[in-house]
Write a protein that holds these residues in place. Structure first.
Motif, PDB file in Angstrom:
ATOM      1  N   VAL A   1      -8.124   9.042  -0.834  1.00 41.77           N
ATOM      2  CA  VAL A   1      -7.850   8.820   0.693  1.00 41.77           C
ATOM      3  C   VAL A   1      -8.505  10.383   1.561  1.00 41.77           C
ATOM      4  CG1 VAL A   1      -5.950   9.076   2.627  1.00 41.77           C
ATOM      5  CG2 VAL A   1      -5.479   7.962   0.166  1.00 41.77           C
TER       6      VAL A   1
ATOM      7  N   HIS B   1      -4.707  12.895 -10.723  1.00 37.87           N
ATOM      8  CA  HIS B   1      -4.676  13.181  -9.372  1.00 37.87           C
ATOM      9  C   HIS B   1      -4.909  14.737  -8.676  1.00 37.87           C
ATOM     10  CE1 HIS B   1      -0.693  14.737  -9.910  1.00 37.87           C
ATOM     11  NE2 HIS B   1      -0.583  15.174  -8.727  1.00 37.87           N
ATOM     12  N   ASP B   2      -5.486  14.736  -7.613  1.00 33.57           N
ATOM     13  CA  ASP B   2      -5.812  15.881  -7.259  1.00 33.57           C
ATOM     14  C   ASP B   2      -5.959  15.432  -5.368  1.00 33.57           C
ATOM     15  OD1 ASP B   2      -5.888  18.664  -6.964  1.00 33.57           O
ATOM     16  OD2 ASP B   2      -7.979  18.779  -7.849  1.00 33.57           O
TER      17      ASP B   2
ATOM     18  N   GLU C   1       1.344  11.815  -1.396  1.00 37.41           N
ATOM     19  CA  GLU C   1       0.430  10.934  -1.734  1.00 37.41           C
ATOM     20  C   GLU C   1       0.872  10.254  -3.093  1.00 37.41           C
ATOM     21  OE1 GLU C   1      -1.355   8.346  -0.175  1.00 37.41           O
ATOM     22  OE2 GLU C   1      -2.255  10.103   0.717  1.00 37.41           O
ATOM     23  N   LEU C   2       0.969  11.262  -4.110  1.00 38.81           N
ATOM     24  CA  LEU C   2       1.393  10.853  -5.320  1.00 38.81           C
ATOM     25  C   LEU C   2       2.591   9.910  -5.345  1.00 38.81           C
ATOM     26  CD1 LEU C   2       0.682  11.104  -8.564  1.00 38.81           C
ATOM     27  CD2 LEU C   2       2.589  13.116  -8.379  1.00 38.81           C
TER      28      LEU C   2
ATOM     29  N   THR D   1      -9.281   5.421   3.744  1.00 43.01           N
ATOM     30  CA  THR D   1      -8.780   5.129   2.414  1.00 43.01           C
ATOM     31  C   THR D   1      -9.652   3.908   1.636  1.00 43.01           C
ATOM     32  OG1 THR D   1      -6.510   5.270   3.249  1.00 43.01           O
ATOM     33  CG2 THR D   1      -6.587   4.394   0.917  1.00 43.01           C
TER      34      THR D   1
ATOM     35  N   ARG E   1       0.764  -1.079  -0.045  1.00 48.60           N
ATOM     36  CA  ARG E   1       0.061  -0.031  -0.010  1.00 48.60           C
ATOM     37  C   ARG E   1       0.839   1.279   0.026  1.00 48.60           C
ATOM     38  NH1 ARG E   1      -3.694   0.138   4.781  1.00 48.60           N
ATOM     39  NH2 ARG E   1      -5.106   1.610   3.525  1.00 48.60           N
TER      40      ARG E   1
ATOM     41  N   LYS F   1       3.599   5.943  -6.289  1.00 46.66           N
ATOM     42  CA  LYS F   1       4.375   5.444  -7.344  1.00 46.66           C
ATOM     43  C   LYS F   1       5.515   4.565  -6.518  1.00 46.66           C
ATOM     44  CE  LYS F   1       4.142   9.364 -10.322  1.00 46.66           C
ATOM     45  NZ  LYS F   1       4.798  10.411 -11.034  1.00 46.66           N
TER      46      LYS F   1
ATOM     47  N   TYR G   1      -7.502  13.218  -1.073  1.00 48.70           N
ATOM     48  CA  TYR G   1      -6.897  12.836  -2.190  1.00 48.70           C
ATOM     49  C   TYR G   1      -7.410  11.895  -3.168  1.00 48.70           C
ATOM     50  CZ  TYR G   1      -2.886  11.210  -5.103  1.00 48.70           C
ATOM     51  OH  TYR G   1      -1.929  10.874  -6.041  1.00 48.70           O
TER      52      TYR G   1
ATOM     53  N   LYS H   1      -0.405  16.406  -1.222  1.00 44.64           N
ATOM     54  CA  LYS H   1      -0.677  15.963  -2.644  1.00 44.64           C
ATOM     55  C   LYS H   1       0.472  15.352  -3.208  1.00 44.64           C
ATOM     56  CE  LYS H   1      -2.330  17.455  -7.196  1.00 44.64           C
ATOM     57  NZ  LYS H   1      -2.632  18.804  -7.845  1.00 44.64           N
TER      58      LYS H   1
ATOM     59  N   GLU I   1      -6.773   9.604  -7.100  1.00 50.07           N
ATOM     60  CA  GLU I   1      -6.145   9.435  -8.121  1.00 50.07           C
ATOM     61  C   GLU I   1      -6.465   8.217  -8.952  1.00 50.07           C
ATOM     62  OE1 GLU I   1      -2.056   8.406  -6.910  1.00 50.07           O
ATOM     63  OE2 GLU I   1      -2.502   6.272  -6.784  1.00 50.07           O
TER      64      GLU I   1
ATOM     65  N   ARG J   1       4.105   1.150  -6.236  1.00 52.02           N
ATOM     66  CA  ARG J   1       3.881   0.320  -7.468  1.00 52.02           C
ATOM     67  C   ARG J   1       5.315  -0.050  -7.909  1.00 52.02           C
ATOM     68  NH1 ARG J   1      -0.240   4.008  -7.984  1.00 52.02           N
ATOM     69  NH2 ARG J   1       1.058   5.524  -9.155  1.00 52.02           N
TER      70      ARG J   1
ATOM     71  N   ARG K   1      -7.837   5.281  -6.310  1.00 49.77           N
ATOM     72  CA  ARG K   1      -7.577   5.502  -4.919  1.00 49.77           C
ATOM     73  C   ARG K   1      -8.019   6.786  -4.424  1.00 49.77           C
ATOM     74  NH1 ARG K   1      -2.688   6.449  -1.833  1.00 49.77           N
ATOM     75  NH2 ARG K   1      -1.692   7.184  -3.871  1.00 49.77           N
TER      76      ARG K   1
ATOM     77  N   VAL L   1      -0.159   7.406 -13.356  1.00 48.72           N
ATOM     78  CA  VAL L   1      -1.229   8.285 -12.808  1.00 48.72           C
ATOM     79  C   VAL L   1      -1.726   9.186 -13.872  1.00 48.72           C
ATOM     80  CG1 VAL L   1      -1.686   9.944 -10.883  1.00 48.72           C
ATOM     81  CG2 VAL L   1      -0.054   8.145 -10.443  1.00 48.72           C
TER      82      VAL L   1
ATOM     83  N   ILE M   1      -5.317   5.502 -12.021  1.00 47.31           N
ATOM     84  CA  ILE M   1      -4.119   4.916 -12.694  1.00 47.31           C
ATOM     85  C   ILE M   1      -4.580   4.333 -14.138  1.00 47.31           C
ATOM     86  CG2 ILE M   1      -2.320   3.220 -12.625  1.00 47.31           C
ATOM     87  CD1 ILE M   1      -2.271   5.063 -10.400  1.00 47.31           C
TER      88      ILE M   1
ATOM     89  N   GLU N   1     -10.742   1.929   4.808  1.00 44.62           N
ATOM     90  CA  GLU N   1      -9.731   1.456   5.808  1.00 44.62           C
ATOM     91  C   GLU N   1      -9.680   2.776   6.686  1.00 44.62           C
ATOM     92  OE1 GLU N   1      -7.534  -1.121   6.205  1.00 44.62           O
ATOM     93  OE2 GLU N   1      -7.415  -2.224   4.294  1.00 44.62           O
TER      94      GLU N   1
ATOM     95  N   GLU O   1      -9.279   1.624  -1.781  1.00 47.06           N
ATOM     96  CA  GLU O   1      -8.466   1.316  -2.966  1.00 47.06           C
ATOM     97  C   GLU O   1      -9.202   0.294  -3.814  1.00 47.06           C
ATOM     98  OE1 GLU O   1      -4.467   1.747  -0.333  1.00 47.06           O
ATOM     99  OE2 GLU O   1      -5.249  -0.088   0.003  1.00 47.06           O
TER     100      GLU O   1
END
Lengths: 146, 142
Positions: free
Chosen positions: B98, B122-123, A114-115, B89, A34, A119, B110, A111, B112, A122, B96, B119, B114, B78, B91
């Motif tokens: 949050v 996202h914001d 979190e991005l 959160t 996560r 990444k 937040y 922000k 996003e 992943r 995703r 990505v 994918i 979660e 997912e």
């Protein structure tokens, strides 16, 4: 007079792997890493902690919930200018520099944090989601004398 | 007086756009609030020395999440602490969300998406409970 020079450690070569321990159960779920596993909090002033070995990754944790590996090249290839460096204060320890803080009062930093965390999650490869207890090196202790 | 030909009456077929929704919704909602009730005492969520969320912040998170409509959007959330904050959160395979409750009277979200491993969008926004519901509608939309 100026600010004392800060030693930031050597940049690790792209073909290295580093290791990130799961300090909390919620850092992985159902075989997936996560983003929370890569949250950097502002109390960690130097960067995001990694180990140059799995043993070093879990060294400072009282418990762990497994760990993952990260190929340095993948981190350096991200557009966020992250740098994986050795920690000059501690052998075997490394730091990912330029990771934004998730608890920042600045929303743009949160922000970005979190991005980046997503990444890194992943990019990472789950090694184990079970607690990792390194085998102690060195001679076996002597059996008690009878 | 005519009667309806029963053979032609089709069973009701409720449908939703939410991902994999299944009954019962109430259990999902209860789980979220139960997690909030236990968040300060659940030691699995903390490393030694980690600060815990204040009772005021826990109540604030409850008040906001109670206003999420429809309430089944709470499914799969979660609930976790971080540095005194509370995070909820969601997912999915490609999305995703949050929600952060850093202190009473503040909610940030937040989100996003994918696409092909990258990505695409996202914001992060400061939101109202209605705004959070809107983002969760986006999350659950296939």
């Amino acid at each position: 007079m100026g600010t004392p020079a800060v030693s930031i450690g050597d940049l690790l070569a792209d073909d290295n792997d580093v290791y990130r321990a799961f300090a909390l159960d919620g850092h992985r779920r159902n075989g997936k890493i996560r983003a929370r596993a890569f949250y950097r909090e502002s109390q960690h002033t130097d960067g995001l902690s990694v180990g140059l070995s799995a043993t070093a990754a879990v060294a400072h944790l009282t418990t762990n919930h497994g760990y993952c590996s990260l190929r340095v090249q993948k981190v350096h290839a991200l557009p966020e200018s992250l740098q994986v460096r050795s920690d000059p204060q501690e052998a075997g320890h490394g730091l990912i520099h330029n990771v934004p803080c998730i608890d920042s009062p600045d929303d743009s930093e949160r922000k970005a944090a979190e991005l980046v965390a997503g990444k890194l999650a992943r990019c990472a490869v789950l090694v184990t989601d079970k607690p990792y207890i390194p085998v102690r090196e060195g001679p076996e202790p002597h059996p008690p004398l009878s | 007086m005519s009667t309806l030909p029963h053979a032609t009456v089709k069973p009701l077929n409720y449908q939703t756009s939410a991902q994999g929704l299944a009954e019962p919704f109430m259990a999902d909602v209860e789980e979220v609030f139960s997690a909030l009730d236990k968040i300060a005492d659940n030691e699995k969520l903390y490393r030694p020395g980690d600060p815990k969320p204040s009772p005021e912040n826990i109540n604030w998170a409850k008040r906001v999440l109670l206003r999420v409509l429809p309430s089944y959007y709470l499914r799969g959330a979660e609930i976790e602490p971080l540095g005194g904050e509370i995070h909820a959160t969601w997912e999915g395979s490609d999305k995703r969300v949050v929600a952060y409750f850093p202190r009473p009277d503040a909610v940030k979200v937040y989100y996003e998406q994918i696409v092909d491993g990258n990505v695409a969008y996202h914001d992060l926004k400061n939101v109202t409970p209605a705004g959070l519901s809107g983002i969760l509608a986006w999350f659950f939309k296939k």
